[in-house]
Design a protein around this motif. Structure first.
Motif, mmCIF file in Angstrom:
data_model
loop_
_atom_site.group_PDB
_atom_site.id
_atom_site.type_symbol
_atom_site.label_atom_id
_atom_site.label_comp_id
_atom_site.label_asym_id
_atom_site.label_seq_id
_atom_site.Cartn_x
_atom_site.Cartn_y
_atom_site.Cartn_z
ATOM 1 N N TYR A 1 19.896 13.770 13.357
ATOM 2 C CA TYR A 1 20.786 13.357 12.279
ATOM 3 C C TYR A 1 20.033 13.048 10.985
ATOM 4 C CZ TYR A 1 23.732 12.984 16.349
ATOM 5 O OH TYR A 1 24.391 13.267 17.497
ATOM 6 N N ILE A 2 19.055 13.852 10.652
ATOM 7 C CA ILE A 2 18.291 13.659 9.431
ATOM 8 C C ILE A 2 19.122 14.171 8.252
ATOM 9 C CG2 ILE A 2 16.216 14.310 8.177
ATOM 10 C CD1 ILE A 2 14.820 14.563 10.886
ATOM 11 N N GLN A 3 19.239 13.332 7.232
ATOM 12 C CA GLN A 3 20.014 13.686 6.050
ATOM 13 C C GLN A 3 19.167 13.421 4.807
ATOM 14 O OE1 GLN A 3 23.231 14.883 5.937
ATOM 15 N NE2 GLN A 3 23.164 15.034 8.158
ATOM 16 N N PRO A 4 19.226 14.309 3.822
ATOM 17 C CA PRO A 4 18.519 14.021 2.565
ATOM 18 C C PRO A 4 19.234 12.893 1.823
ATOM 19 C CG PRO A 4 19.785 16.043 2.377
ATOM 20 C CD PRO A 4 19.894 15.586 3.808
ATOM 21 N N ILE A 5 18.460 12.132 1.067
ATOM 22 C CA ILE A 5 19.053 11.067 0.258
ATOM 23 C C ILE A 5 18.678 11.298 -1.202
ATOM 24 C CG2 ILE A 5 19.082 9.400 2.155
ATOM 25 C CD1 ILE A 5 16.579 8.119 0.973
ATOM 26 N N ASP A 6 19.432 10.694 -2.103
ATOM 27 C CA ASP A 6 19.189 10.854 -3.528
ATOM 28 C C ASP A 6 18.203 9.816 -4.066
ATOM 29 O OD1 ASP A 6 22.651 11.708 -3.944
ATOM 30 O OD2 ASP A 6 20.922 13.043 -3.767
ATOM 31 N N GLU A 7 17.763 8.920 -3.243
ATOM 32 C CA GLU A 7 16.860 7.851 -3.658
ATOM 33 C C GLU A 7 15.454 8.402 -3.871
ATOM 34 O OE1 GLU A 7 17.481 4.271 -1.325
ATOM 35 O OE2 GLU A 7 15.333 3.936 -1.410
ATOM 36 N N PRO A 8 14.840 8.147 -5.037
ATOM 37 C CA PRO A 8 13.482 8.663 -5.259
ATOM 38 C C PRO A 8 12.461 7.932 -4.388
ATOM 39 C CG PRO A 8 14.156 7.249 -7.079
ATOM 40 C CD PRO A 8 15.350 7.385 -6.164
ATOM 41 N N ALA A 9 11.373 8.619 -4.083
ATOM 42 C CA ALA A 9 10.297 7.998 -3.308
ATOM 43 C C ALA A 9 9.667 6.893 -4.139
ATOM 44 C CB ALA A 9 9.245 9.044 -2.948
ATOM 45 N N ARG A 10 9.236 5.831 -3.474
ATOM 46 C CA ARG A 10 8.601 4.741 -4.222
ATOM 47 C C ARG A 10 7.135 5.099 -4.466
ATOM 48 N NH1 ARG A 10 5.412 1.133 -1.435
ATOM 49 N NH2 ARG A 10 5.504 1.287 0.819
ATOM 50 N N PRO A 11 6.583 4.625 -5.562
ATOM 51 C CA PRO A 11 5.168 4.917 -5.842
ATOM 52 C C PRO A 11 4.258 4.197 -4.850
ATOM 53 C CG PRO A 11 6.082 3.441 -7.510
ATOM 54 C CD PRO A 11 7.211 3.830 -6.602
ATOM 55 N N LEU A 12 3.059 4.718 -4.691
ATOM 56 C CA LEU A 12 2.087 4.074 -3.823
ATOM 57 C C LEU A 12 1.725 2.700 -4.375
ATOM 58 C CD1 LEU A 12 -0.326 7.063 -3.103
ATOM 59 C CD2 LEU A 12 1.404 6.098 -1.577
ATOM 60 N N ASP A 13 1.439 1.775 -3.467
ATOM 61 C CA ASP A 13 1.013 0.443 -3.877
ATOM 62 C C ASP A 13 -0.321 0.523 -4.607
ATOM 63 O OD1 ASP A 13 3.234 -0.630 -2.580
ATOM 64 O OD2 ASP A 13 2.132 -0.946 -0.701
ATOM 65 N N LYS A 14 -0.518 -0.367 -5.584
ATOM 66 C CA LYS A 14 -1.806 -0.431 -6.272
ATOM 67 C C LYS A 14 -2.868 -0.775 -5.256
ATOM 68 C CE LYS A 14 -0.223 -1.570 -10.837
ATOM 69 N NZ LYS A 14 -0.290 -2.439 -11.975
#
Length: 119
Positions: free
Chosen positions: A3-16
């Motif tokens: 049940y994998i579905q694409p989402i519209d949420e952008p990936a978060r940037p890597l932590d500093k």
């Protein structure tokens, strides 16, 4: 993962301060390579661990009072050899010979790293 579905949420940037090389080194099970069917002889005493790893549908062959064989498809690599090693001699790699020889070489390198040069 049915049940994998694409989402519209952008990936978060890597932590500093995130260090990719440290991450890769710490996560040794993240590996790739060419898969192979590897025949293993396993002690009956670790059957539950074998089923946990490969599922209840894994085919058991050459069964006797003390052991059984399986032939799973795996990626022969350090993490696989470490997985075999954790069972303290209760798994023997029977073939293919290339994989068995690589495991023996891996064991020899490990012994050498610990100062063992002969048995």
């Amino acid at each position: 993962m049915e049940y994998i579905q694409p989402i519209d949420e952008p990936a978060r940037p890597l932590d500093k301060g995130f260090n990719m090389m440290e991450y890769i080194s710490a996560h040794f099970s993240m590996f790739s390579g060419e898969a192979a069917e590897v025949k293993l002889r396993c002690s009956n005493s670790i059957a539950s661990s074998i089923f946990d790893r490969f599922g209840m549908d894994i085919r058991l062959t050459d069964r006797d009072d003390t052991s059984f064989c399986i032939t799973p498809t795996v990626v022969p690599s350090g993490p696989f050899y470490a997985w075999v090693f954790q069972f303290d001699g209760n798994i023997e790699i029977l073939g293919p010979s290339k994989v068995r020889d690589e495991y023996i070489s891996w064991l020899k390198k490990t012994l050498k790293a610990h100062g063992v040069t002969s048995l």
